[in-house]
Scaffold this active site. Structure first.
Site, PDB file in Angstrom:
ATOM      1  N   GLU A  59      -6.020  -0.149   7.863  1.00 19.35           N
ATOM      2  CA  GLU A  59      -6.248   0.346   6.502  1.00 19.35           C
ATOM      3  C   GLU A  59      -7.295  -0.458   5.748  1.00 19.35           C
ATOM      4  OE1 GLU A  59      -2.072   1.650   7.638  1.00 19.35           O
ATOM      5  OE2 GLU A  59      -3.185  -0.237   7.735  1.00 19.35           O
ATOM      6  N   PHE A 121      12.944   1.882   3.478  1.00 20.45           N
ATOM      7  CA  PHE A 121      12.048   1.591   4.590  1.00 20.45           C
ATOM      8  C   PHE A 121      10.592   1.849   4.177  1.00 20.45           C
ATOM      9  CE2 PHE A 121       9.778   3.165   8.447  1.00 20.45           C
ATOM     10  CZ  PHE A 121       9.725   1.957   9.128  1.00 20.45           C
ATOM     11  N   GLN A 122       9.744   0.888   4.439  1.00 25.45           N
ATOM     12  CA  GLN A 122       8.320   0.934   4.105  1.00 25.45           C
ATOM     13  C   GLN A 122       8.082   1.208   2.608  1.00 25.45           C
ATOM     14  OE1 GLN A 122       6.224   3.529   6.931  1.00 25.45           O
ATOM     15  NE2 GLN A 122       5.925   1.753   8.274  1.00 25.45           N
ATOM     16  N   LYS A 171       6.823  10.924  -1.721  1.00 28.31           N
ATOM     17  CA  LYS A 171       6.885  11.887  -0.619  1.00 28.31           C
ATOM     18  C   LYS A 171       7.521  13.204  -1.042  1.00 28.31           C
ATOM     19  CE  LYS A 171       8.114  12.288   4.267  1.00 28.31           C
ATOM     20  NZ  LYS A 171       8.652  11.576   5.459  1.00 28.31           N
ATOM     21  N   MET A 487     -20.312 -21.302   7.059  1.00 31.89           N
ATOM     22  CA  MET A 487     -20.444 -21.822   5.695  1.00 31.89           C
ATOM     23  C   MET A 487     -19.445 -22.942   5.440  1.00 31.89           C
ATOM     24  SD  MET A 487     -22.306 -21.669   3.008  1.00 31.89           S
ATOM     25  CE  MET A 487     -23.097 -20.111   2.626  1.00 31.89           C
TER      26      MET A 487
END
Length: 588
Positions: A59, A121-122, A171, A487
């Protein structure tokens, strides 16, 4: 902005309404990954004839790709993820877009509204998590609200000071039936960006410009966001003003233009850094007096009067107090300032900058950007990047990760055109280059896109090469491979007595980037000698139907110069280790 309109209502699911709304908003590309909570939206997207969905491998890649798409096209970039970890993986690119004012809409799925707050969940409170790093965000639990929310999100992301907007959709809202009605107008009380500057402030700024002896135009990324590069050039040429362009403004003013002094800041040119320090007037346009530009703030440009123009009133006087604050869109501000300077000229008032230009030209001539090659004959990274810029030319797009290679790419590629330099400025996000280049290539399919990356950055997001190979996105990646977090190693060399704690990425080339590229379905090349650089770049340029990765093995201890050490004054700029400019030879 609201592009479509509809007075008719149509019954559909919330998910169908979401996809239809994205179509109405003018979306042609979505970068994302499906998952449980966002899954209802993926079903109708399967049938969309207007939206191309690009399945990324992480993602974070979706978010950076949306940024790259936005930077390359000027349109709003769109990414999509599921709830919980899918959404939290977008946090870094959302923060990146927020810092660099990039228009982006992130659409995330959320657990069903009845489960919100139960640690389902999630589940993650992505709206709460991203509150400080979005321009605005929404949680949608009523399917009837989807079209209006999407219309508002695109309007907010793309107007005023651009930025990311998050739309989190439960959802069950996507699964429910609803009436689709695309709004014909938007009512956003409290959101009224000021675009037209105050005429009195503009006149005062023009009066200061013609009265100054040592003026500088300090140009920030806001000029590019406002697409005000034509107006900028007209103002600079009319008044004969020196111009400096920040890291996020490279390309807003042609590098080859005689009025251009280069980039200011920690690794800016001596002439640009010193011009700001010694100026008596700074006209800041779409810039925010970032610490990387000012150095130690209390010592920055002590003799300068400040004209500060920005569309975001919160930026005015945030770091440096503005003597003439101007709130407005840079395109309108610069156009009106040009007209006001013309009026001053018509009244017989012209700036006398002859002595200033004599001084600036001395600095520019005496302290040009340059680099030394290693005694051992190893490949100089600056040379590699310089040759890529020369061979690919000013029409190519150059996308950098973060670190030494980013600074060298900002210094040794000549940027003649706006929108050709894409990088992570404010947040400094390693791993930006490959997915952002992917997004830029999708947005500009006919352009050559080079990702100039470091071996550290490349290993954070190189899985998106699989996406590029499968989707036919032919980016070119130059890995500036010094087997180090370069760096950080440079700072350890300069400030930590060469104690290289955890910056060694392994000189045995683990992994072998050329073989890795081939495993991902890309062309893999390798180059370790200066004599082979041009031929290798040209070989990469000849491939236009699949991604190419070139592993350039470069000198490990090459450093970025000039440098203003963090927290020190710009007066302490060094042109090499322990070497300051020889000001005694200058006529100050």
């Amino acid at each position: 902005m609201v592009q479509g309109h509809s007075d008719e209502s149509t019954t559909m699911t919330g998910a169908e309404s979401l996809i239809r709304s994205l179509e109405e908003a003018g979306v042609d590309t979505v970068f994302g990954i499906p998952g449980g909570a966002i899954l209802p939206a993926y079903d109708p997207m399967f049938d969309s004839e207007k939206i191309r969905h690009i399945l990324v491998r992480h993602e974070q890649g979706a978010g950076h790709a949306a940024e790259g798409y936005a930077l390359a096209t000027g349109r709003v970039g769109v990414c999509m993820a599921t709830s919980g970890p899918g959404a939290t993986n977008l946090v870094t690119p959302i923060a990146d877009a927020h810092m660099d004012s990039i228009p982006m809409v992130a659409v995330t799925g959320q657990v069903a509204s009845a489960a919100i707050g139960t640690d389902a969940f999630q589940e993650a409170d992505i709206r709460g998590i991203t509150m400080p790093i979005t321009k605005h965000n929404y949680l949608v639990t009523d399917p009837a609200e989807i079209p209006r929310t999407i219309a508002e999100a695109f309007h907010i992301a793309s107007t005023g000071r651009p930025g990311p907007v998050l739309v989190d959709v439960a959802k069950d809202a996507m699964q429910a039936q609803t009436e689709f009605v695309w709004p014909t107008s938007l009512d956003l009380p409290g959101y009224h960006p000021t675009t037209k500057p105050h005429a009195k402030q503009i006149r005062e700024a023009a009066r200061l410009v013609v009265g100054a002896r040592r003026p500088v135009l300090y140009v920030g990324g806001g000029v590019l966001r406002a697409r005000a590069w034509t107006e900028l050039r007209q103002l600079a040429e009319l008044a004969g003003l020196p111009v400096v362009t920040t890291l996020t403004a490279r390309g807003a003013f042609p590098d080859s233009h005689p009025l251009h002094l280069g980039m200011p800041g920690m690794h800016g040119t001596v002439s640009a850094v010193t011009a700001l320090q010694k100026s008596d007037l700074i006209v800041a346009l779409g810039a925010r007096f970032d610490d990387r530009v000012t150095g130690k703030l209390s010592s920055f440009a002590p003799g300068a009067t400040i004209v500060h123009a920005d569309i975001d009133p919160a930026e005015i006087s945030k770091n440096r107090t503005a003597d003439v604050p101007i709130v407005g869109d840079c395109k309108e501000v610069i156009a009106e300032l040009t007209a006001a300077v013309q009026a001053e000229h018509a009244a017989g008032r012209h700036g006398d900058y002859a002595g200033w230009w004599s001084q600036l030209n001395q600095w520019r001539e005496r302290y040009p950007l340059g680099y030394t090659t290693s005694d051992g004959g190893e490949l100089a990274p600056q040379y590699v990047i310089e040759r890529i810029g020369k061979i690919a030319g000013p029409d190519a797009l150059y996308v950098a990760g973060v670190g030494q290679h980013q600074m060298w790419a900002s210094q040794f590629v000549s940027y003649e055109k706006p929108g050709t330099w894409l990088n992570s400025g404010g947040l400094g996000t390693m791993g930006f280059a490959v997915p952002a280049a992917m997004g830029a290539q999708v947005g500009k399919p006919d352009s050559t896109v080079w990702a100039i990356d470091g071996d550290g950055c490349f290993q954070m997001t190189n899985q998106e090469l699989a996406t590029c190979a499968i989707e036919g996105i032919p980016i070119k990646v130059a890995v500036i491979n010094n087997a180090s977090l370069g760096m950080v190693r440079q700072w350890q060399t300069l400030f930590y007595n060469q104690r290289y704690s955890n910056t060694d990425l392994h000189s045995q080339r683990i992994p072998d980037f050329a073989k890795l590229a081939e495993a991902y379905g890309c062309v893999g090349l390798r180059c370790d000698k200066a004599d082979d650089v041009d031929a290798t770049i040209e070989k990469a340029m000849a491939v236009d139907d699949q991604p190419v990765v070139v592993d350039f093995g470069v000198h490990r201890d090459a450093m970025v110069w000039p440098m203003v050490a963090a927290g020190t004054s710009n007066d302490e700029i060094q042109i090499a280790k322990g070497m300051a400019p020889d000001w005694d030879r200058s006529d100050e």
